[in-house]
Motif scaffolding. Structure first.
Motif, PDB file in Angstrom:
ATOM      1  N   LYS A 212       0.756  -1.389   0.064  1.00 33.73           N
ATOM      2  CA  LYS A 212      -0.124   0.083  -0.027  1.00 33.73           C
ATOM      3  C   LYS A 212       0.893   1.189   0.072  1.00 33.73           C
ATOM      4  N   GLN A 226      -4.280  -2.845 -11.180  1.00 33.99           N
ATOM      5  CA  GLN A 226      -5.648  -3.198 -10.753  1.00 33.99           C
ATOM      6  C   GLN A 226      -5.871  -4.306  -9.982  1.00 33.99           C
ATOM      7  N   VAL A 229      -4.871  -3.723  -6.535  1.00 37.98           N
ATOM      8  CA  VAL A 229      -5.613  -3.005  -5.673  1.00 37.98           C
ATOM      9  C   VAL A 229      -7.049  -3.518  -5.157  1.00 37.98           C
ATOM     10  N   SER A 230      -7.740  -4.470  -6.019  1.00 36.87           N
ATOM     11  CA  SER A 230      -8.883  -5.238  -6.006  1.00 36.87           C
ATOM     12  C   SER A 230      -8.656  -6.063  -4.689  1.00 36.87           C
ATOM     13  N   CYS A 233      -9.314  -3.208  -1.799  1.00 38.86           N
ATOM     14  CA  CYS A 233     -10.312  -2.023  -1.907  1.00 38.86           C
ATOM     15  C   CYS A 233     -11.579  -2.701  -1.796  1.00 38.86           C
ATOM     16  N   THR A 234     -12.413  -2.318  -1.129  1.00 41.07           N
ATOM     17  CA  THR A 234     -13.701  -2.724  -0.865  1.00 41.07           C
ATOM     18  C   THR A 234     -14.997  -1.752  -1.233  1.00 41.07           C
ATOM     19  N   ALA A 235     -14.767  -0.983  -2.387  1.00 42.61           N
ATOM     20  CA  ALA A 235     -15.546   0.339  -2.677  1.00 42.61           C
ATOM     21  C   ALA A 235     -16.996  -0.158  -2.827  1.00 42.61           C
TER      22      ALA A 235
END
Length: 471
Positions: A212, A226, A229-230, A233-235
């Motif tokens: 990070k 990508q 990050v996935s 990342c829990t957007a």
């Protein structure tokens, strides 16, 4: 031409020409995704030492502290110092020395130097305008171990599918070190290989934090990062509140007692106010938890009404209810649960008619409330405190012996003390009623009843000794 002018020209010819000097930064600008050419920067005077920092893990080698922007420091911590040969003739060409914090020194071979220049845009741009006949040296000073840089050179030797096999041997931590160095020296193939390997490998939490940090420090090609990050990342993930209620519902409906207890512990850790997992959590779905409580209470009524109530199934439901009450109290939203428990008149009636072996689990829920009242974790008015004692103090006196024989983690001494402390928060006349009831039961059953003698002494002193002295 005068003699004076000719003499000045001869003196100037004898002096060595002032060569344009330069300083360089081997750091990759974290905000710039594309490479920038490095060019010498002319200075008004000659220097024999050019100073920068080492590959991301090295402190400055300047002796005097320098005030600087910490963000800029983070962006510039890459490589150490560049020195021109001081004697002008001790060696020719381009030499690279790695010097560790413990004093160890490694000088790269000619083949390794060529390989670095071929793969690193920083090194390639650095020596492009050098007069290698004079001799130049790059010294990486104060390196925190030389493994990261040496491993990067090792990766440069590999190509194609061999890159992944080679990175697999050194693991994720080693790949992250190589990724950091590769970013510093703009080793593009190394960056792509490390990102590809790291994305496919499992990480530890420490490795995740390092990743990070790197992703925040540098601007990478989104196509390469990508998938990484996935993984953290829990957007678009389900909200915490709804997910928590769903998990709690699954636990309370589970038939396996052992796994249910393990999952209780797991969720308690996640929901704890001091938990590391709570940093970004807004709260708990209060309505969802209370809906579960109502559902369990409805199930209990059905179980108690059966011709032969199942002690095991009743125990399971009350264990779930008690666990939910602890969660609500811990999250400081347990006052409504006390109201809910006070108004279980039908359960109280069934308690009186049921076998002690079946009914005593109800008092386990009351015990949690008594302890919370005695420790000041629940704040309800005096009327509700009286209603709670009026409903569940008698059943607690009858069930205390069973709880003592099967505490299931309940601290009986704490329960006794907290019952007494909670009782002392009532009005004096109300205290007298319940102390008289306790006195009668305790004189008959002894240690099968909670020992409230300390609280009784406090009540007696407040009621009679002080009042007599005041009169």
């Amino acid at each position: 031409m005068s003699t004076t002018s000719a003499g000045l020209r001869r003196a100037a010819a004898r002096r060595p020409a002032i060569r344009p000097t330069w300083c360089c930064s081997f750091s990759l600008d974290p905000q710039t995704p594309h490479s920038k050419p490095y060019s010498p920067i002319p200075k008004p005077h000659s220097l024999t030492s050019r100073r920068i920092l080492s590959p991301g893990r090295v402190s400055p080698i300047d002796s005097d502290p320098i005030d600087s922007d910490p963000i800029q420091d983070l962006q510039e911590k890459r490589l150490s110092s560049v020195e021109e040969s001081r004697d002008g003739g001790s060696f020719r060409g381009f030499r690279v020395r790695l010097k560790g914090r413990e004093g160890e020194v490694v000088i790269l071979s000619e083949k390794e130097k060529e390989m670095i220049c071929e793969n690193s845009e920083v090194f390639s741009g650095l020596i492009g305008g050098m007069d290698l006949n004079r001799g130049f040296e790059i010294e990486l000073d104060g390196v925190k171990g030389l493994e990261g840089f040496k491993a990067t050179i090792g990766l440069m030797r590999e190509a194609g599918p061999n890159e992944m096999r080679w990175l697999a041997k050194i693991g994720v931590s080693g790949a992250i070190e190589i990724l950091e160095v590769s970013c510093s020296i703009r080793f593009e193939r190394g960056i792509a290989a490390c990102l590809k390997y790291v994305e496919a490998a499992p990480w530890t939490e420490n490795e995740e934090e390092k990743l990070k940090t790197l992703l925040k420090t540098y601007s990478f090609n989104k196509t390469l990062t990508q998938d990484i990050v996935s993984r953290f990342c829990t957007a678009s993930f389900t909200s915490f509140d709804n997910l928590t209620v769903h998990l709690i519902r699954s636990i309370t409906s589970g038939p396996n007692s052992k796994s249910r207890k393990e999952l209780h512990t797991l969720m308690n850790g996640i929901l704890s106010s001091s938990s590391m997992y709570q940093k970004d959590i807004a709260g708990l779905n209060k309505e969802g938890i209370y809906d579960l409580c109502h559902s369990i209470l409805d199930s209990l009524l059905v179980l108690f009404k059966e011709e032969r109530p199942s002690a095991e199934r009743i125990s399971q439901q009350l264990e779930n209810l008690n666990w939910l009450s602890e969660i609500l109290i811990e999250k400081q939203i347990g006052e409504e649960f006390v109201d809910l428990w006070i108004n279980q008149g039908e359960l109280i009636t069934m308690h009186e008619m049921s076998s002690p072996m079946v009914r005593y689990e109800l008092s386990r829920v009351s015990a949690t409330i008594f302890i919370s009242l005695g420790k000041g974790k629940i704040h309800i008015n005096g009327e509700k405190r009286f209603d709670f004692f009026n409903s569940w103090f008698g059943p607690m006196l009858l069930d205390f012996g069973w709880l003592r024989r099967c505490p299931k983690g309940l601290e009986m001494r704490t329960l006794e003390e907290c019952i007494g402390q909670a009782l002392l928060t009532l009005a004096m006349q109300q205290q007298q009623r319940f102390f008289m009831e306790w006195f009668r039961v305790f004189s008959e059953q002894g240690r099968e009843c909670p020992n409230l003698t300390r609280a009784f002494q406090v009540w007696w002193r407040r009621s009679f000794v002080r009042s007599v002295g005041q009169s």
